[in-house]
Design an enzyme around this catalytic site. Structure first.
Site, PDB file in Angstrom:
ATOM      1  N   ARG A 146      -5.452  -1.212   7.784  1.00 18.96           N
ATOM      2  CA  ARG A 146      -4.930  -0.084   8.520  1.00 18.96           C
ATOM      3  C   ARG A 146      -5.444  -0.292  10.090  1.00 18.96           C
ATOM      4  NH1 ARG A 146      -6.843   3.473  12.234  1.00 18.96           N
ATOM      5  NH2 ARG A 146      -8.916   3.561  10.637  1.00 18.96           N
ATOM      6  N   ASP A 147      -6.645  -0.199   9.978  1.00 23.34           N
ATOM      7  CA  ASP A 147      -7.074  -0.101  11.455  1.00 23.34           C
ATOM      8  C   ASP A 147      -6.984  -1.809  12.191  1.00 23.34           C
ATOM      9  OD1 ASP A 147      -8.447   0.783  13.711  1.00 23.34           O
ATOM     10  OD2 ASP A 147     -10.350   1.191  12.962  1.00 23.34           O
ATOM     11  N   HIS A 185     -18.275   4.257  11.627  1.00 17.69           N
ATOM     12  CA  HIS A 185     -17.253   3.440  11.850  1.00 17.69           C
ATOM     13  C   HIS A 185     -17.345   2.758  13.375  1.00 17.69           C
ATOM     14  CE1 HIS A 185     -12.476   2.863  11.592  1.00 17.69           C
ATOM     15  NE2 HIS A 185     -12.740   2.767  13.045  1.00 17.69           N
ATOM     16  N   HIS A 229     -16.717  -0.044  16.353  1.00 21.19           N
ATOM     17  CA  HIS A 229     -15.935  -1.303  16.937  1.00 21.19           C
ATOM     18  C   HIS A 229     -16.927  -1.928  17.524  1.00 21.19           C
ATOM     19  CE1 HIS A 229     -11.728   0.044  16.074  1.00 21.19           C
ATOM     20  NE2 HIS A 229     -12.371   1.042  15.571  1.00 21.19           N
ATOM     21  N   CYS A 242      -7.333   0.201  18.673  1.00 19.95           N
ATOM     22  CA  CYS A 242      -6.531   1.412  18.530  1.00 19.95           C
ATOM     23  C   CYS A 242      -5.514   1.429  19.580  1.00 19.95           C
ATOM     24  CB  CYS A 242      -7.512   2.587  18.448  1.00 19.95           C
ATOM     25  SG  CYS A 242      -6.252   4.047  18.643  1.00 19.95           S
ATOM     26  N   ASN A 280     -12.859  -4.183  14.913  1.00 21.42           N
ATOM     27  CA  ASN A 280     -14.109  -3.382  14.120  1.00 21.42           C
ATOM     28  C   ASN A 280     -15.278  -4.370  13.777  1.00 21.42           C
ATOM     29  OD1 ASN A 280     -11.418  -2.072  13.475  1.00 21.42           O
ATOM     30  ND2 ASN A 280     -12.769  -0.443  12.744  1.00 21.42           N
TER      31      ASN A 280
HETATM   32  P1  HMG Z   1       4.780  14.262  18.067  1.00 17.10           P
HETATM   33  O1  HMG Z   1       5.754  13.551  18.485  1.00 17.10           O
HETATM   34  O2  HMG Z   1       4.138  15.312  18.451  1.00 17.10           O
HETATM   35  O3  HMG Z   1       5.664  14.864  16.479  1.00 17.10           O
HETATM   36  O4  HMG Z   1       3.861  13.434  17.231  1.00 17.10           O
HETATM   37  P2  HMG Z   1       6.280  16.241  16.265  1.00 17.10           P
HETATM   38  O5  HMG Z   1       5.201  17.234  15.352  1.00 17.10           O
HETATM   39  O6  HMG Z   1       6.488  16.980  17.280  1.00 17.10           O
HETATM   40  O7  HMG Z   1       7.485  15.558  15.440  1.00 17.10           O
HETATM   41  C1  HMG Z   1       8.513  15.090  16.344  1.00 17.10           C
HETATM   42  C2  HMG Z   1       9.277  14.180  15.210  1.00 17.10           C
HETATM   43  O8  HMG Z   1       8.554  13.429  14.637  1.00 17.10           O
HETATM   44  C3  HMG Z   1       9.777  14.976  14.150  1.00 17.10           C
HETATM   45  O9  HMG Z   1      11.234  14.688  13.951  1.00 17.10           O
HETATM   46  C4  HMG Z   1       8.983  15.017  13.159  1.00 17.10           C
HETATM   47  O10 HMG Z   1       9.760  15.270  11.708  1.00 17.10           O
HETATM   48  C5  HMG Z   1       8.565  13.500  13.143  1.00 17.10           C
HETATM   49  P3  HMG Z   1      12.609  15.488  14.469  1.00 17.10           P
HETATM   50  O11 HMG Z   1      12.491  16.709  13.622  1.00 17.10           O
HETATM   51  O12 HMG Z   1      12.628  15.373  15.853  1.00 17.10           O
HETATM   52  O13 HMG Z   1      13.612  14.500  13.791  1.00 17.10           O
HETATM   53  N1  HMG Z   1       7.379  13.204  12.682  1.00 17.10           N
HETATM   54  C6  HMG Z   1       7.171  12.299  11.670  1.00 17.10           C
HETATM   55  N2  HMG Z   1       7.798  11.217  11.135  1.00 17.10           N
HETATM   56  C7  HMG Z   1       7.460  10.645  10.286  1.00 17.10           C
HETATM   57  N3  HMG Z   1       6.073  10.545   9.664  1.00 17.10           N
HETATM   58  C8  HMG Z   1       5.197  11.713  10.337  1.00 17.10           C
HETATM   59  C9  HMG Z   1       5.586  12.467  11.106  1.00 17.10           C
HETATM   60  N4  HMG Z   1       5.310  13.497  11.892  1.00 17.10           N
HETATM   61  C10 HMG Z   1       6.342  13.827  12.880  1.00 17.10           C
HETATM   62  N5  HMG Z   1       3.893  11.715  10.021  1.00 17.10           N
HETATM   63  C11 HMG Z   1       2.134  12.663  15.756  1.00 17.10           C
HETATM   64  C12 HMG Z   1       2.579  13.720  16.707  1.00 17.10           C
HETATM   65  C13 HMG Z   1       0.749  13.041  15.198  1.00 17.10           C
HETATM   66  C14 HMG Z   1       2.902  12.385  14.367  1.00 17.10           C
HETATM   67  C15 HMG Z   1       1.976  11.249  16.442  1.00 17.10           C
HETATM   68  O14 HMG Z   1       1.110  11.482  17.453  1.00 17.10           O
HETATM   69  C16 HMG Z   1       1.365  10.080  15.519  1.00 17.10           C
HETATM   70  O15 HMG Z   1       2.037   9.618  14.445  1.00 17.10           O
HETATM   71  N6  HMG Z   1       0.268   9.481  16.132  1.00 17.10           N
HETATM   72  C17 HMG Z   1      -0.562   8.666  15.423  1.00 17.10           C
HETATM   73  C18 HMG Z   1      -1.422   7.835  16.160  1.00 17.10           C
HETATM   74  C19 HMG Z   1      -2.182   6.765  15.188  1.00 17.10           C
HETATM   75  O16 HMG Z   1      -1.975   6.486  14.321  1.00 17.10           O
HETATM   76  N7  HMG Z   1      -3.362   6.249  15.966  1.00 17.10           N
HETATM   77  C20 HMG Z   1      -3.907   5.337  15.452  1.00 17.10           C
HETATM   78  C21 HMG Z   1      -4.841   5.592  14.116  1.00 17.10           C
HETATM   79  S1  HMG Z   1      -6.544   6.494  14.877  1.00 17.10           S
HETATM   80  C22 HMG Z   1      -7.519   5.515  15.097  1.00 17.10           C
HETATM   81  O17 HMG Z   1      -7.232   4.359  14.967  1.00 17.10           O
HETATM   82  C23 HMG Z   1      -9.025   5.873  15.272  1.00 17.10           C
HETATM   83  C24 HMG Z   1      -9.720   5.363  13.740  1.00 17.10           C
HETATM   84  O18 HMG Z   1      -9.795   4.100  13.615  1.00 17.10           O
HETATM   85  C25 HMG Z   1     -11.451   6.025  14.037  1.00 17.10           C
HETATM   86  C26 HMG Z   1     -11.755   5.398  15.217  1.00 17.10           C
HETATM   87  O19 HMG Z   1     -11.795   4.266  15.631  1.00 17.10           O
HETATM   88  O20 HMG Z   1     -12.353   6.341  16.238  1.00 17.10           O
HETATM   89  C27 HMG Z   1      -9.274   6.166  12.688  1.00 17.10           C
HETATM   90 MG    MG Z   2     -10.915   2.609  14.166  1.00 15.40          MG
END
Ligand code: HMG
Ligand code: MG
Length: 327
Positions: free
Chosen positions: A36-37, A233, A235, A266, A275
């Site tokens: 995933r990450d 966690h 990096h 990320c 990581n």
């Molecule tokens: P948004 O654009 O604000 O979404 O994104 P929304 O709620 O306004 O919805 C807009 C449209 O997207 C809608 O469709 C929803 O249905 C659709 P429409 O009605 O317009 O046709 N939608 C989705 N479709 C599929 N799956 C979904 C989904 N949600 C809404 N889940 C959102 C908000 C949170 C969805 C977006 O910002 C997003 O997906 N962000 C994810 C970013 C991400 O994955 N980042 C990496 C992971 S975090 C990380 O790596 C850190 C970590 O490792 C720890 C660390 O290292 O610190 C964990």
């Molecule tokens: Mg991470």
């Protein structure tokens, strides 16, 4: 004697002679985040069958928690847009590897609905300790993101799922600088009170140093959070991930996140790199006599296999030492 033409490598020399430290835990659970990450940050798309095989190899190497993918918006993280295709391919793994858990990231109810269709048993929500990263990663303020997670956690726990909470930018943020521990503890406690079973503290951009880690964990202890509910966690951007892990173990942490082969980053955090590599972690833990259940050689094999698929050497020092960093 070594036969002519055959240079001994570290595998021939065996693994580190364990010297246990009575102040450290006897066992650590590794929460593997490579698929995933790690893969969320790849510039090229990795075929779904390669992802499934990678996860199968990680499970076969003894890892018992392997974070498989994310049910996030496919436009936000195109690398994981195949979650619906990947998860059913993993269905047979838990029967082959009892105790195997395959959590997925879920940001909102739409993501939860998608995960539930596939019978996922473990999910993780992911919050931010800073305002800027919440907006960049989740398109919301930090408080609005917490409000988005509330129904996810309530519905998921109600359906018997286990929920982990991630908190990003726990030490430093590329836009806001150092992050005050009380801000981190405030958001962390809210995630736990919301119903997250475990809270993983993310050093998303790898800037933490061991003293900071000890101080933050002490702060959580003072706030009444037992170390058993926390994970770390790290990096490895500044080469501090292993030292930080040791500081966390000394503070009683027994769950450590790591990424096979040191893959990772990320896409929404400027300067986030790989990581902590799982192999480097396992080398240190086994050297300290700490049980992980992981077969290091099999794990190195899995990461070397993945490095071949990605067409570049693994950044893990242990993979480089044991497998010549193949590709
Ligand atoms: P948004 O654009 O604000 O979404 O994104 P929304 O709620 O306004 O919805 C807009 C449209 O997207 C809608 O469709 C929803 O249905 C659709 P429409 O009605 O317009 O046709 N939608 C989705 N479709 C599929 N799956 C979904 C989904 N949600 C809404 N889940 C959102 C908000 C949170 C969805 C977006 O910002 C997003 O997906 N962000 C994810 C970013 C991400 O994955 N980042 C990496 C992971 S975090 C990380 O790596 C850190 C970590 O490792 C720890 C660390 O290292 O610190 C964990
Ligand atoms: Mg991470």
């Amino acid at each position: 004697m070594t036969a002519p033409g055959h240079e001994p490598d570290a595998l021939d020399l065996g693994l580190p002679a364990p010297v246990p430290d009575p102040d450290l835990p006897v066992e650590v659970r590794i929460h593997e985040v490579g698929p995933r990450d790690g893969l969320q940050n790849e510039s090229s798309l990795v075929p779904v069958e390669v992802k499934a095989e990678f996860i199968a190899r990680l499970a076969a190497a003894g890892l018992r928690t392997v974070e498989a993918t994310s049910f996030v918006h496919p436009k936000w993280v195109p690398q994981l847009a195949d979650a619906e295709d990947l998860v059913p391919r993993l269905a047979g793994l838990p029967a082959r590897h009892p105790g195997l858990r395959l959590p997925v990231l879920v940001p909102n109810e739409r993501g939860l609905d998608r995960a539930l269709v596939h019978g996922v048993g473990d999910i993780a929500v992911f919050a931010s300790a800073t305002e800027t990263f919440a907006r960049r990663n989740l398109n919301r303020s930090a408080d609005e993101a917490m409000a988005m997670f509330e129904p996810v956690v309530r519905r998921a726990t109600g359906a018997g799922l286990r929920v982990r909470g991630y908190l990003s930018m726990c030490f430093g943020d590329p836009w806001e600088g150092p992050v005050p521990p009380e801000q981190v503890i405030g958001f962390g406690v809210r995630l736990l009170e919301m119903g997250c079973e475990e809270l993983s503290l993310g050093d998303t951009i790898g800037v933490a140093t061991p003293g900071q880690v000890g101080a933050l964990l002490e702060g959580f202890a003072r706030a009444g959070v037992p170390a058993g509910r926390l994970a770390v966690h790290f990096h490895d951007t500044y080469g501090q991930a292993l030292s930080n892990t040791l500081a966390a173990l000394r503070a009683g942490i027994t769950t450590v996140d790591a990424s096979a082969g040191g893959l990772g980053g990320c896409p929404y955090a400027k300067s986030a790199t790989g990581n902590l590599a799982t192999e480097d972690l396992v080398w240190m833990l086994h050297g300290l006599g700490i049980r992980t259940g992981v077969d290091l050689r099999a794990l190195v094999g899995a990461s070397a296999w993945m490095a071949d698929r990605l067409g570049r050497p693994s950044p893990s020092r242990t993979v480089q030492a044991l497998a010549g960093g193949r590709a």
